[in-house]
Design a protein around this motif. Structure first.
Motif, mmCIF file in Angstrom:
data_model
loop_
_atom_site.group_PDB
_atom_site.id
_atom_site.type_symbol
_atom_site.label_atom_id
_atom_site.label_comp_id
_atom_site.label_asym_id
_atom_site.label_seq_id
_atom_site.Cartn_x
_atom_site.Cartn_y
_atom_site.Cartn_z
ATOM 1 N N VAL A 101 -34.695 17.291 -16.206
ATOM 2 C CA VAL A 101 -33.256 17.307 -16.925
ATOM 3 C C VAL A 101 -33.212 15.872 -17.750
ATOM 4 O O VAL A 101 -33.183 15.765 -18.923
ATOM 5 N N TYR A 102 -33.788 14.652 -16.906
ATOM 6 C CA TYR A 102 -33.691 13.638 -17.279
ATOM 7 C C TYR A 102 -34.656 13.231 -18.388
ATOM 8 O O TYR A 102 -34.699 12.644 -19.333
ATOM 9 N N SER A 103 -35.843 13.701 -18.057
ATOM 10 C CA SER A 103 -37.018 13.780 -19.255
ATOM 11 C C SER A 103 -36.730 14.128 -20.434
ATOM 12 O O SER A 103 -37.261 13.623 -21.478
ATOM 13 N N VAL A 104 -36.365 15.391 -20.349
ATOM 14 C CA VAL A 104 -36.092 16.163 -21.585
ATOM 15 C C VAL A 104 -34.925 15.616 -22.468
ATOM 16 O O VAL A 104 -35.101 15.278 -23.745
ATOM 17 N N PHE A 105 -33.890 15.219 -21.748
ATOM 18 C CA PHE A 105 -32.879 14.436 -22.539
ATOM 19 C C PHE A 105 -33.150 13.201 -23.098
ATOM 20 O O PHE A 105 -33.042 12.752 -24.398
ATOM 21 N N PHE A 106 -33.882 12.154 -22.654
ATOM 22 C CA PHE A 106 -34.199 11.028 -22.918
ATOM 23 C C PHE A 106 -35.340 11.050 -24.008
ATOM 24 O O PHE A 106 -35.437 10.300 -25.120
ATOM 25 N N TYR A 107 -36.349 12.074 -23.810
ATOM 26 C CA TYR A 107 -37.250 11.906 -25.098
ATOM 27 C C TYR A 107 -36.753 12.657 -26.199
ATOM 28 O O TYR A 107 -37.255 12.076 -27.239
ATOM 29 N N ALA A 108 -35.898 13.395 -26.104
ATOM 30 C CA ALA A 108 -35.082 14.123 -27.084
ATOM 31 C C ALA A 108 -34.515 12.932 -28.045
ATOM 32 O O ALA A 108 -34.354 12.849 -29.271
ATOM 33 N N LEU A 109 -33.691 12.183 -27.182
ATOM 34 C CA LEU A 109 -32.660 11.253 -27.659
ATOM 35 C C LEU A 109 -33.595 10.200 -28.446
ATOM 36 O O LEU A 109 -33.306 9.853 -29.463
ATOM 37 N N PHE A 110 -34.739 9.557 -27.748
ATOM 38 C CA PHE A 110 -35.455 8.662 -28.401
ATOM 39 C C PHE A 110 -36.216 9.038 -29.584
ATOM 40 O O PHE A 110 -36.634 8.442 -30.547
ATOM 41 N N PRO A 200 -34.531 19.261 -28.429
ATOM 42 C CA PRO A 200 -34.615 19.727 -27.002
ATOM 43 C C PRO A 200 -33.255 19.383 -25.999
ATOM 44 O O PRO A 200 -33.381 19.519 -24.983
ATOM 45 N N ALA A 201 -32.764 18.233 -26.553
ATOM 46 C CA ALA A 201 -31.374 17.528 -25.823
ATOM 47 C C ALA A 201 -30.680 18.987 -25.182
ATOM 48 O O ALA A 201 -30.049 18.728 -24.334
ATOM 49 N N PHE A 202 -30.633 19.879 -26.296
ATOM 50 C CA PHE A 202 -29.676 20.868 -25.836
ATOM 51 C C PHE A 202 -30.078 21.821 -24.883
ATOM 52 O O PHE A 202 -29.548 22.757 -24.076
ATOM 53 N N PHE A 203 -31.686 21.759 -24.797
ATOM 54 C CA PHE A 203 -32.335 22.485 -23.715
ATOM 55 C C PHE A 203 -31.966 22.131 -22.395
ATOM 56 O O PHE A 203 -32.021 22.728 -21.462
ATOM 57 N N CYS A 204 -31.324 20.974 -22.131
ATOM 58 C CA CYS A 204 -31.050 20.258 -21.038
ATOM 59 C C CYS A 204 -29.829 21.207 -20.176
ATOM 60 O O CYS A 204 -29.461 21.286 -18.920
ATOM 61 N N LEU A 205 -29.046 21.809 -21.229
ATOM 62 C CA LEU A 205 -27.882 22.757 -20.531
ATOM 63 C C LEU A 205 -28.574 23.782 -19.936
ATOM 64 O O LEU A 205 -27.967 24.431 -19.102
ATOM 65 N N TYR A 206 -29.535 24.403 -20.529
ATOM 66 C CA TYR A 206 -30.259 25.657 -19.968
ATOM 67 C C TYR A 206 -30.740 25.369 -18.729
ATOM 68 O O TYR A 206 -30.494 25.982 -17.555
#
Length: 449
Positions: A101-110, A200-206
């Protein structure tokens, strides 16, 4: 396709997907999609780099645009390697699901922030952070899949997971193809590629809702099983947990496995960077020599066919590794890589044959050469250090290979031509013909607990 497993003493013929339930497929979907996003990010950078440089560099800097392109790509790879090392270690402490979750969220953010960059060095900084966040997704994904899928299906699932990177590169190419038809932002249209990469930030919800934590990892932590391999299971338990990166080097068997697997990973990474980075330019040279009117398009075709060959290899790698064994699979991988590299760069002289050769070369040097890293290392180490070991084996090689994009021009100059450079560097595949035979065979064996 069938697969044989041996529960107890009686061999039973099962289809490879027997026993898989929705939970297993959700884990594969989450890990696969994460790797799709990684593939997208990696290849998108290659595609848009000429436009990024044109937007951000001064005329004086543009005179050396190849150097600046290499710096941006190399810095991303450096961040990817460092992030992979840190993320893999953290996954053994906080869990596979949380780190994914952390990985997907932060690389999508940056990645989204990258779309807003207006300075080359800010762009490089954001790519480093993006790579750092992106790096840990792979090791957490392969560890989670390995610890949740049944033994007889695990290698196939790992191969399917690895195919995500190839599909991601194809999606990046398609995204740019669509955008390039209209160029809605003019020379800044490249920014939209990174806007798409932020989705992919939305993928974190999944991930948070659909995927459970690895029970094998939870049980190993609760039982305080800190040893890196099953060879020291009888060792007295320690109340204080040793640092996982230290633990994989502490006892002789684990140290041997780690070093030998790293040698194979380095072989894959160095060989791949030499071949994949030089192939499009070589295709353009062959096309020009053959009198093609649009030689640049052949470079893109070579890259896509190279990736297409890899995708096919990803999808069948688990079946072949189970059929012939891990060591034979790795030997076959590097033998094919060596032979097809020599053929591609020394014996093929027409653009049509080069396209065929690019597909076959990608099958071995990218497809099979990376698939074994998703299948084999997780079978060598216990649950308490599995993500750490996999991330070290996979990412430590990147901490060496990140300089290759920066010195690519110098490599060609040193060897005299692209064919000579690729062939000479490709000799590193000889390592892969020797090292596997000093490692344990894990086919048909359960994961070390």
């Amino acid at each position: 396709m069938n697969s044989t497993i041996n529960p107890g003493s009686q061999g039973i013929k099962l289809r490879w997907y027997t026993g898989l339930n929705p939970k297993h497929w959700r884990v594969l979907a989450a890990s696969w999609l994460g790797w799709v996003f990684d593939g997208y990010e990696a290849y998108a950078l290659f595609i848009v780099m000429p436009f990024v440089l044109k937007t951000m560099l001064t005329p004086e800097m543009l005179a050396n645009k190849a150097i600046y392109a290499g710096i941006a790509i190399g810095i991303t790879l450096l961040g990817w390697g460092m992030g992979g090392m840190v993320g893999g270690i953290m996954a053994d402490y906080v869990g596979r699901k949380k780190m994914m979750v952390y990985s997907v969220f932060f690389y999508a953010l940056f990645t989204g922030f990258t779309a807003c960059a207006n300075d080359f060095w800010v762009f490089c900084f954001l790519r480093f952070i993006t790579g750092f966040a992106m790096g840990s997704e792979w090791s957490t994904g392969v560890a989670l899949l390995a610890e949740t899928w049944p033994n007889h299906a695990r290698p196939k699932g790992a191969g399917f997971l690895q195919s995500g990177f190839g599909f991601g590169t194809l999606i990046a190419a398609l995204t740019w193809f669509v955008l390039s038809q209209t160029m809605p932002l003019g020379q800044d249209t490249w920014r939209l590629v990174f806007v798409v990469g932020a989705l992919p930030a939305f993928f974190c919800l999944y991930i948070r809702r659909a995927v459970d934590e690895s029970e094998k990892w939870v049980q190993a932590i609760r039982a305080q099983r800190w040893a890196a391999t099953e060879s020291v299971d009888g060792e007295q338990k320690q109340a204080k947990r040793p640092f996982t990166l230290t633990e994989i080097f502490r006892e002789p068997e684990s140290r041997k496995r780690t070093i030998l697997a790293f040698m194979l990973s380095l072989t894959t990474t160095v060989g791949w960077w030499a071949i994949s980075a030089l192939l499009p330019e070589y295709a353009v040279q062959i096309a020009k020599a053959g009198g093609e009117l649009t030689p640049a398009i052949w470079g893109l075709r070579a890259a896509l066919l190279y990736t297409g060959g890899a995708v096919v290899a990803y999808l069948i790698s688990g079946f072949l590794a189970d059929a012939i064994g891990r060591r034979s699979f790795i030997f076959f991988t590097y033998l094919g890589s060596l032979i097809t590299t020599v053929i591609t760069y020394q014996l093929v002289h027409s653009i049509e044959l080069l396209m065929v050769s690019a597909f076959i070369n990608g099958f071995f040097t990218l497809g099979f050469a990376y698939s074994w890293m998703a299948i084999y290392p997780v079978e060598l180490f216990t649950s308490s250090v599995r993500a750490t070991a996999a991330s070290f084996i996979f990412n430590a090689a990147r901490l060496i290979a990140w300089v290759f994009p920066i010195i690519a021009g110098s490599i060609i100059k040193t060897f005299g031509s692209i064919p000579q450079a690729a062939t000479c560097i490709g000799l590193i595949y000889l390592i892969g013909l020797v090292v596997p035979w000093f490692m344990p065979e894990t086919r048909g064996k359960p994961l070390p607990e």
